[in-house]
Each structure stands twice: as C-alpha cells, then as structure tokens.
Design an enzyme around this catalytic site. Structure first.
Site, PDB file in Angstrom:
ATOM      1  N   TYR A 168     -19.027   4.395  17.228  1.00  0.00           N
ATOM      2  CA  TYR A 168     -18.271   5.573  17.004  1.00  0.00           C
ATOM      3  C   TYR A 168     -18.549   6.076  15.571  1.00  0.00           C
ATOM      4  O   TYR A 168     -18.803   7.216  15.358  1.00  0.00           O
ATOM      5  CB  TYR A 168     -16.781   5.194  17.101  1.00  0.00           C
ATOM      6  CG  TYR A 168     -15.915   6.532  16.491  1.00  0.00           C
ATOM      7  CD1 TYR A 168     -15.787   7.589  17.163  1.00  0.00           C
ATOM      8  CD2 TYR A 168     -15.007   6.115  15.376  1.00  0.00           C
ATOM      9  CE1 TYR A 168     -14.753   8.762  16.766  1.00  0.00           C
ATOM     10  CE2 TYR A 168     -14.226   7.245  14.804  1.00  0.00           C
ATOM     11  CZ  TYR A 168     -14.165   8.279  15.378  1.00  0.00           C
ATOM     12  OH  TYR A 168     -13.358   9.261  14.969  1.00  0.00           O
ATOM     13  N   GLU A 190      -5.392  11.174  16.674  1.00  0.00           N
ATOM     14  CA  GLU A 190      -5.143  10.472  15.234  1.00  0.00           C
ATOM     15  C   GLU A 190      -3.564  10.452  15.190  1.00  0.00           C
ATOM     16  O   GLU A 190      -3.080   9.453  15.069  1.00  0.00           O
ATOM     17  CB  GLU A 190      -5.635  11.538  14.143  1.00  0.00           C
ATOM     18  CG  GLU A 190      -6.944  11.174  13.997  1.00  0.00           C
ATOM     19  CD  GLU A 190      -7.429  10.027  13.311  1.00  0.00           C
ATOM     20  OE1 GLU A 190      -6.701   9.074  13.001  1.00  0.00           O
ATOM     21  OE2 GLU A 190      -8.714   9.886  13.185  1.00  0.00           O
ATOM     22  N   TRP A 214      -7.251   2.260  15.127  1.00  0.00           N
ATOM     23  CA  TRP A 214      -7.876   3.242  15.450  1.00  0.00           C
ATOM     24  C   TRP A 214      -8.407   2.690  16.805  1.00  0.00           C
ATOM     25  O   TRP A 214      -8.589   3.622  17.846  1.00  0.00           O
ATOM     26  CB  TRP A 214      -8.648   3.741  14.518  1.00  0.00           C
ATOM     27  CG  TRP A 214      -9.709   4.870  15.169  1.00  0.00           C
ATOM     28  CD1 TRP A 214     -11.194   4.609  15.426  1.00  0.00           C
ATOM     29  CD2 TRP A 214      -9.308   6.182  15.713  1.00  0.00           C
ATOM     30  NE1 TRP A 214     -11.582   5.824  16.157  1.00  0.00           N
ATOM     31  CE2 TRP A 214     -10.542   6.606  16.275  1.00  0.00           C
ATOM     32  CE3 TRP A 214      -8.130   6.823  16.041  1.00  0.00           C
ATOM     33  CZ2 TRP A 214     -10.614   7.986  16.958  1.00  0.00           C
ATOM     34  CZ3 TRP A 214      -8.281   8.020  16.575  1.00  0.00           C
ATOM     35  CH2 TRP A 214      -9.279   8.328  17.209  1.00  0.00           C
TER      36      TRP A 214
END
Length: 184
Positions: free
Chosen positions: A19, A41, A49
């Site tokens: 990512y 988010e 995350w």
C-alpha cells in the site's frame, strides 16, 4: 524484498508495504477516490489502518464500489445488510456516516462543486510538503479541513483522521525524509 528505505510504519506487514509503495501519498485527483479514502479513514477511527486495509475489498463490495451516488440512496435495509457483513467493520454510526457523506458528496456535485476541487482548495491545488520529519505543518491544515468538513455535515472527520487522509491521498507529502517515495 526491496532495498528501498521506506516510511517506518510500512516496514513490517507486506500489505502495508505494498500500500505504501504504490498508493500512500500519491496525489489523488479523482473525486470518488478521494471520498472513498475519507470514508475508509473514518472507519479506521479507534483502530489500526491495517484492519481497514485488510477489509478494503469487502468494504468496496458492501458499499457499491464506493459510488457515492449509489451509497447516497442506501436504506435501512442496506444498513442492516452491512451490519451483518463480517467482512467489514460493523459500526452503525460509521455506516450511517458513510451514507450521509455520500449524500453530501452528491449535494456538492448537484451544486456544481467538485469534491476533488474542494479537497485540493485547502492547498491551492498543490501538494503541501509536510517536512518528512514532523507532522506539524499537516496538523494545522488537518484542523482547518476537519472544521470545514464538519461544518458541511461529515462525521468521523476529526483532525487525526483528516491528517491521515491528507497524507494518504497525497495532499500532504509526509513520507519520511529517507523514504524512496518522498519527492522534493
């Protein structure tokens, strides 16, 4: 394995590394993609995350590919469907915030306001250099953007979430100073 130095947070998990190396911090100009990232988010609030990243495909399936025009029409039946989906983070408040966020996106679009133009307006359309060593620059920006998003009715857009989003979509370049992805 690569010999590139990267941001410290992306060194351990292969999914985070991929990512980071291909998406994080790349300036995003597509309004739908900017909105998707902001919504994801928001789902991260209180979590790591990597949790969201591992569930991103399930989120995309559950939220109609994050097409805001489709999500804006979600009903209570869709909320119940999503609450039963073990592939996503099952928080009614976050699901409802995403639906409302889609409605706000669509309202902006109907007024001729591009979500991308709005997002980038805070930096005059330019990538803001976060310095690579401190997040003080992006923290001030995150406060301003968070306040405006809340004024518009978005939820789960506090300064910490907004700062992470600004970094993720490349509005702020906060790659560490030695990271191979740092530009400038």
């Amino acid at each position: 394995m690569t010999d590139h130095e990267r941001c410290r947070w992306a060194e351990k998990d292969p999914l985070e590394r991929a990512y980071h190396d291909t998406e994080w911090g790349v300036p995003e100009r597509d309004p739908r993609a900017l909105w998707e990232c902001l919504m994801l988010e928001g789902f991260q609030a209180g979590l790591a995350w990597i949790t969201v990243l591992r569930k991103r495909d399930a989120f995309r399936a559950g939220f109609a590919g994050f097409d805001p025009h489709k999500v804006a029409r979600f009903t209570e039946a869709d909320i119940l469907r999503l609450l039963a989906d073990a592939g996503i983070i099952r928080s009614r408040a976050k699901i409802e915030a995403t639906i409302r966020g889609a409605q706000i996106f669509c309202e902006m679009h109907a007024r001729g306001e591009s979500f991308a133009d709005y997002c980038w307006s805070f930096t005059g359309g330019q990538v803001l250099d976060g310095g690579g060593t401190t997040q003080a620059v992006s923290a001030e920006l995150a406060e301003r953007v968070s306040k405006d998003l809340k004024r518009r009715g978005f939820k789960f857009v506090g300064p910490t979430i907004v700062q992470a989003w600004l970094q993720a979509v490349g509005i702020v370049n906060d790659h560490s100073a030695g990271c191979f992805r740092r530009v400038g």
